[in-house]
Design a protein around this motif. Structure first.
Motif, PDB file in Angstrom:
ATOM      1  N   GLU A 103       0.855  -1.179   0.000  1.00 18.21           N
ATOM      2  CA  GLU A 103       0.000   0.000   0.000  1.00 18.21           C
ATOM      3  C   GLU A 103       0.900   1.240   0.000  1.00 18.21           C
ATOM      4  O   GLU A 103       2.076   1.171   0.350  1.00 18.21           O
ATOM      5  CB  GLU A 103      -0.880   0.016   1.249  1.00 18.21           C
ATOM      6  CG  GLU A 103      -1.831  -1.157   1.383  1.00 18.21           C
ATOM      7  CD  GLU A 103      -2.525  -1.172   2.729  1.00 18.21           C
ATOM      8  OE1 GLU A 103      -2.592  -0.097   3.379  1.00 18.21           O
ATOM      9  OE2 GLU A 103      -2.982  -2.251   3.142  1.00 18.21           O
ATOM     10  N   TYR A 105       1.010   3.653   2.019  1.00 13.72           N
ATOM     11  CA  TYR A 105       1.505   4.021   3.333  1.00 13.72           C
ATOM     12  C   TYR A 105       1.359   2.854   4.308  1.00 13.72           C
ATOM     13  O   TYR A 105       0.456   2.827   5.146  1.00 13.72           O
ATOM     14  CB  TYR A 105       0.759   5.254   3.858  1.00 13.72           C
ATOM     15  CG  TYR A 105       1.021   6.494   3.037  1.00 13.72           C
ATOM     16  CD1 TYR A 105       2.193   7.215   3.199  1.00 13.72           C
ATOM     17  CD2 TYR A 105       0.103   6.925   2.084  1.00 13.72           C
ATOM     18  CE1 TYR A 105       2.455   8.350   2.447  1.00 13.72           C
ATOM     19  CE2 TYR A 105       0.350   8.060   1.321  1.00 13.72           C
ATOM     20  CZ  TYR A 105       1.525   8.764   1.503  1.00 13.72           C
ATOM     21  OH  TYR A 105       1.784   9.877   0.745  1.00 13.72           O
ATOM     22  N   GLU A 106       2.230   1.878   4.166  1.00 11.79           N
ATOM     23  CA  GLU A 106       2.400   0.835   5.176  1.00 11.79           C
ATOM     24  C   GLU A 106       3.736   1.136   5.851  1.00 11.79           C
ATOM     25  O   GLU A 106       4.802   0.830   5.319  1.00 11.79           O
ATOM     26  CB  GLU A 106       2.432  -0.561   4.546  1.00 11.79           C
ATOM     27  CG  GLU A 106       1.102  -1.061   4.038  1.00 11.79           C
ATOM     28  CD  GLU A 106       1.173  -2.514   3.568  1.00 11.79           C
ATOM     29  OE1 GLU A 106       1.282  -3.414   4.415  1.00 11.79           O
ATOM     30  OE2 GLU A 106       1.129  -2.726   2.342  1.00 11.79           O
ATOM     31  N   PRO A 117       0.261  10.109  10.482  1.00 12.14           N
ATOM     32  CA  PRO A 117      -1.179  10.373  10.381  1.00 12.14           C
ATOM     33  C   PRO A 117      -2.002   9.108  10.580  1.00 12.14           C
ATOM     34  O   PRO A 117      -1.512   7.986  10.401  1.00 12.14           O
ATOM     35  CB  PRO A 117      -1.328  10.911   8.951  1.00 12.14           C
ATOM     36  CG  PRO A 117       0.036  11.374   8.562  1.00 12.14           C
ATOM     37  CD  PRO A 117       0.997  10.476   9.262  1.00 12.14           C
ATOM     38  N   ALA A 118      -3.268   9.295  10.894  1.00 16.20           N
ATOM     39  CA  ALA A 118      -4.148   8.163  11.184  1.00 16.20           C
ATOM     40  C   ALA A 118      -4.357   7.263   9.977  1.00 16.20           C
ATOM     41  O   ALA A 118      -4.666   6.074  10.135  1.00 16.20           O
ATOM     42  CB  ALA A 118      -5.488   8.681  11.696  1.00 16.20           C
ATOM     43  N   TYR A 119      -4.200   7.806   8.761  1.00 21.57           N
ATOM     44  CA  TYR A 119      -4.448   6.990   7.571  1.00 21.57           C
ATOM     45  C   TYR A 119      -3.316   6.007   7.271  1.00 21.57           C
ATOM     46  O   TYR A 119      -3.457   5.128   6.422  1.00 21.57           O
ATOM     47  CB  TYR A 119      -4.705   7.866   6.343  1.00 21.57           C
ATOM     48  CG  TYR A 119      -3.566   8.785   5.940  1.00 21.57           C
ATOM     49  CD1 TYR A 119      -2.467   8.316   5.221  1.00 21.57           C
ATOM     50  CD2 TYR A 119      -3.614  10.143   6.251  1.00 21.57           C
ATOM     51  CE1 TYR A 119      -1.440   9.152   4.845  1.00 21.57           C
ATOM     52  CE2 TYR A 119      -2.590  10.996   5.872  1.00 21.57           C
ATOM     53  CZ  TYR A 119      -1.510  10.511   5.170  1.00 21.57           C
ATOM     54  OH  TYR A 119      -0.488  11.348   4.796  1.00 21.57           O
ATOM     55  N   VAL A 120      -2.204   6.118   7.930  1.00 18.15           N
ATOM     56  CA  VAL A 120      -1.088   5.204   7.703  1.00 18.15           C
ATOM     57  C   VAL A 120      -1.403   3.840   8.314  1.00 18.15           C
ATOM     58  O   VAL A 120      -1.878   3.739   9.446  1.00 18.15           O
ATOM     59  CB  VAL A 120       0.208   5.773   8.308  1.00 18.15           C
ATOM     60  CG1 VAL A 120       1.343   4.757   8.208  1.00 18.15           C
ATOM     61  CG2 VAL A 120       0.592   7.075   7.611  1.00 18.15           C
ATOM     62  N   ASN A 121      -1.145   2.791   7.547  1.00 18.72           N
ATOM     63  CA  ASN A 121      -1.321   1.420   8.026  1.00 18.72           C
ATOM     64  C   ASN A 121      -0.051   1.017   8.771  1.00 18.72           C
ATOM     65  O   ASN A 121       0.976   0.732   8.158  1.00 18.72           O
ATOM     66  CB  ASN A 121      -1.592   0.477   6.853  1.00 18.72           C
ATOM     67  CG  ASN A 121      -1.841  -0.961   7.280  1.00 18.72           C
ATOM     68  OD1 ASN A 121      -1.656  -1.314   8.447  1.00 18.72           O
ATOM     69  ND2 ASN A 121      -2.255  -1.796   6.337  1.00 18.72           N
ATOM     70  N   THR A 122      -0.133   0.998  10.082  1.00 17.92           N
ATOM     71  CA  THR A 122       1.039   0.674  10.907  1.00 17.92           C
ATOM     72  C   THR A 122       1.000  -0.749  11.446  1.00 17.92           C
ATOM     73  O   THR A 122       1.918  -1.157  12.161  1.00 17.92           O
ATOM     74  CB  THR A 122       1.139   1.643  12.097  1.00 17.92           C
ATOM     75  OG1 THR A 122      -0.030   1.497  12.932  1.00 17.92           O
ATOM     76  CG2 THR A 122       1.247   3.084  11.619  1.00 17.92           C
TER      77      THR A 122
END
Length: 312
Positions: A103, A105-106, A117-122
């Motif tokens: 993705e 932002y993983e 940011p909250a939308y990042v897949n951590t």
């Protein structure tokens, strides 16, 4: 490097990984045929080797250690594509710098000095393994960076490399489907030797492990006829083939594979010990044989009848 990205490689890009000026180089190259003859698109997202001086300076590893994450020479194995009437897109930036088979932002929050940011897949399994969009480690588990990054660096890499690559790939896939009524995207990769088992299928050319792993996200990314034909053809050539184990397909396979919409995606992982010295990172003579076999495979898949590309 702006967001438009000239799709032609700068003179000399990729020939000297330690010296290649990534900041001034295009993110990808499209090797396009004079006319497209088959409803296929080939992608090599991990064969790039343009290591900028800035990236090397930020890393605790040298260029040779960073190259352990590359799919070395995979773009050469499939370089026949344009002459065969099939486009090939290949990333020029290295996988250790940015991985487009993730993705956008993983990201591992421990790698960054500022909050993400909250939308990042951590929390993805890839992030947990240290192999997110911006990897924490190279393939052998060594940490890449000397210190923490800023999130602005991730934004910059995504805008300069990730987004243009996927924009171009989407245009190729959609254009192929529009022209032929359906499209088959083959995502081309390599795997370290011994990274998978044969599941009882017998020894391959490279020893007791499979030579090739085919991934279709367990039947979700392409019609059964595609992976069936690929497996039959490769086994007929004497290769030991595994399906979806341990590589079922990454982001590209999951994201683009939409069989009901006429887009089929198949991931191919080739054991590196077939065609290269994994320590010296040099080609073996069998690379030419393998390239010929991949040419024949592409032709076989390209000639599959469209009416056979439905669900089982």
């Amino acid at each position: 490097m702006d967001a438009s990205f000239d799709a032609q490689r700068d003179s000399g890009a990729g020939t000297d990984p330690a010296a290649a000026p990534l900041a001034n180089a295009p993110a990808f190259e499209i090797l396009a045929p004079q006319s497209q003859r088959l409803p296929l698109v080939l992608a090599s997202p991990h064969s790039g080797n343009a290591y900028s001086a800035a990236f090397l300076a930020s890393s605790r590893l040298d260029a040779r250690a960073l190259r352990k994450s590359e799919d070395c020479f995979v773009d050469e194995i499939f370089a026949f594509a344009p002459g065969f009437g099939v486009p090939l897109i290949r990333a020029l930036f290295p996988r250790a710098y940015l991985d487009v088979n993730r993705e956008a932002y993983e990201l591992d929050p421990e790698m960054f000095a500022d909050p993400l940011p909250a939308y990042v897949n951590t929390r993805s399994p890839r992030v947990a393994a240290g192999l997110g969009t911006i990897a924490r480690v190279v393939a052998n588990g060594e940490d890449i960076y000397r210190g923490k990054l800023r999130f602005a660096e991730a934004l910059d890499r995504v805008s300069r490399c990730y987004t243009p690559y996927h924009d171009a790939l989407r245009r190729l896939v959609d254009g192929t489907r529009d022209a032929f009524g359906h499209a088959l995207l083959i995502d081309c990769h390599s795997m370290p030797s011994g990274s998978a088992t044969t599941n009882g299928r017998g020894s391959g050319r490279g020893g007791s492990h499979p030579d090739i792993v085919l991934g279709d996200c367990f039947g979700n990314a392409c019609a059964p006829a595609v992976i069936d034909a690929a497996e039959d053809y490769l086994q007929g050539l004497g290769y030991a083939v595994s399906r979806n184990n341990p590589y079922a397909g990454g982001y590209t396979t999951r994201h683009y594979g939409r069989p009901r919409q006429g887009i089929h995606t198949l991931q191919i992982e080739i054991a590196r010990n077939l065609y290269m010295d994994e320590t010296a990172l040099t080609r073996l003579p069998y690379l030419d044989v393998l390239a010929r076999h991949m040419t024949e495979l592409v032709d076989t898949l390209g000639l599959l009848p469209p009416d056979g590309l439905g669900p089982r």
